[in-house]
Write a protein that holds these residues in place. Sequence first.
Motif, PDB file in Angstrom:
ATOM      1  N   GLU A   9       0.844  -1.205   0.000  1.00 18.58           N
ATOM      2  CA  GLU A   9       0.000   0.000   0.000  1.00 18.58           C
ATOM      3  C   GLU A   9       0.874   1.249   0.000  1.00 18.58           C
ATOM      4  O   GLU A   9       0.605   2.212  -0.725  1.00 18.58           O
ATOM      5  N   ARG A  10       1.915   1.241   0.805  1.00 13.71           N
ATOM      6  CA  ARG A  10       2.804   2.399   0.907  1.00 13.71           C
ATOM      7  C   ARG A  10       3.510   2.669  -0.420  1.00 13.71           C
ATOM      8  O   ARG A  10       3.548   3.798  -0.908  1.00 13.71           O
ATOM      9  N   PHE A  11       4.074   1.632  -1.033  1.00 13.13           N
ATOM     10  CA  PHE A  11       4.785   1.832  -2.289  1.00 13.13           C
ATOM     11  C   PHE A  11       3.857   2.202  -3.427  1.00 13.13           C
ATOM     12  O   PHE A  11       4.228   2.981  -4.304  1.00 13.13           O
ATOM     13  N   LYS A  12       2.635   1.680  -3.435  1.00 14.12           N
ATOM     14  CA  LYS A  12       1.684   2.055  -4.481  1.00 14.12           C
ATOM     15  C   LYS A  12       1.288   3.524  -4.375  1.00 14.12           C
ATOM     16  O   LYS A  12       0.973   4.154  -5.370  1.00 14.12           O
ATOM     17  N   SER A  13       1.305   4.061  -3.159  1.00 14.99           N
ATOM     18  CA  SER A  13       0.883   5.448  -2.961  1.00 14.99           C
ATOM     19  C   SER A  13       1.986   6.461  -3.248  1.00 14.99           C
ATOM     20  O   SER A  13       1.718   7.649  -3.371  1.00 14.99           O
ATOM     21  N   LEU A  14       3.226   6.010  -3.340  1.00 14.29           N
ATOM     22  CA  LEU A  14       4.349   6.917  -3.554  1.00 14.29           C
ATOM     23  C   LEU A  14       4.576   7.208  -5.028  1.00 14.29           C
ATOM     24  O   LEU A  14       4.360   6.350  -5.877  1.00 14.29           O
ATOM     25  N   LYS A  15       5.055   8.400  -5.297  1.00 14.53           N
ATOM     26  CA  LYS A  15       5.514   8.718  -6.646  1.00 14.53           C
ATOM     27  C   LYS A  15       6.939   8.188  -6.737  1.00 14.53           C
ATOM     28  O   LYS A  15       7.816   8.585  -5.974  1.00 14.53           O
ATOM     29  N   ARG A  16       7.152   7.249  -7.635  1.00 17.12           N
ATOM     30  CA  ARG A  16       8.446   6.598  -7.747  1.00 17.12           C
ATOM     31  C   ARG A  16       9.068   6.888  -9.108  1.00 17.12           C
ATOM     32  O   ARG A  16       8.377   7.194 -10.053  1.00 17.12           O
ATOM     33  N   HIS A  17      10.352   6.718  -9.182  1.00 20.62           N
ATOM     34  CA  HIS A  17      11.085   6.872 -10.446  1.00 20.62           C
ATOM     35  C   HIS A  17      11.272   5.523 -11.131  1.00 20.62           C
ATOM     36  O   HIS A  17      12.016   5.419 -12.092  1.00 20.62           O
ATOM     37  N   TYR A  18      10.595   4.488 -10.632  1.00 17.28           N
ATOM     38  CA  TYR A  18      10.715   3.148 -11.188  1.00 17.28           C
ATOM     39  C   TYR A  18       9.365   2.445 -11.098  1.00 17.28           C
ATOM     40  O   TYR A  18       8.452   2.897 -10.429  1.00 17.28           O
ATOM     41  N   GLU A  19       9.268   1.294 -11.758  1.00 21.19           N
ATOM     42  CA  GLU A  19       8.026   0.529 -11.789  1.00 21.19           C
ATOM     43  C   GLU A  19       7.875  -0.322 -10.522  1.00 21.19           C
ATOM     44  O   GLU A  19       8.845  -0.875 -10.013  1.00 21.19           O
ATOM     45  N   PHE A  20       6.651  -0.415 -10.019  1.00 27.12           N
ATOM     46  CA  PHE A  20       6.350  -1.273  -8.875  1.00 27.12           C
ATOM     47  C   PHE A  20       5.509  -2.418  -9.411  1.00 27.12           C
ATOM     48  O   PHE A  20       4.428  -2.216  -9.936  1.00 27.12           O
ATOM     49  N   TYR A  21       6.029  -3.656  -9.320  1.00 25.62           N
ATOM     50  CA  TYR A  21       5.445  -4.800 -10.012  1.00 25.62           C
ATOM     51  C   TYR A  21       4.236  -5.439  -9.330  1.00 25.62           C
ATOM     52  O   TYR A  21       3.532  -6.211  -9.957  1.00 25.62           O
ATOM     53  N   ASN A  22       3.993  -5.154  -8.050  1.00 25.90           N
ATOM     54  CA  ASN A  22       2.858  -5.774  -7.371  1.00 25.90           C
ATOM     55  C   ASN A  22       1.548  -5.281  -7.962  1.00 25.90           C
ATOM     56  O   ASN A  22       1.303  -4.081  -8.026  1.00 25.90           O
TER      57      ASN A  22
END
Length: 134
Positions: free
Chosen positions: A97-110
């Motif tokens: 949940e935390r990583f999905k909510s963040l603006k990232r510079h990479y892809e999140f695979y979950n």
Amino acid sequence: MALHIGTHKGINIESYYVTGNASQVVEHLARSLSSISRRDRPVIGSYVGIASGYDQFTALKNRIDDAKIAMGITRMVCVYESSSRTNTKYVERKLIERFKSLKRHYEFYNEASGGQGRPPLPDKTNYVYFALNT
């Protein structure tokens, strides 16, 4: 800093884990994982998952499959250990949940929000891991 504990199918397996009350370690883990995947590090994608086994290396090694190899995963870091499957599912879900909510510079695979993977092995220790494509 994570401790290298082995390599399997070209993927480095590392240990940087905490134990303790699941609700109390989630924030610490989220900060730790964010530091592992900072913008100044060459991360292409990441994945959070659960593994179970007699030890960290065996548990994470058994989670390396064709899908992770196709994602280009090069590093798996054990970040949480518990005898409770409920606690590991909670930590996994909260980190996703935390990583999905963040603006990232990479892809999140979950794609799912945790707990959708293989069932645990009976009488084994449960682990949450962070997999990276670097």
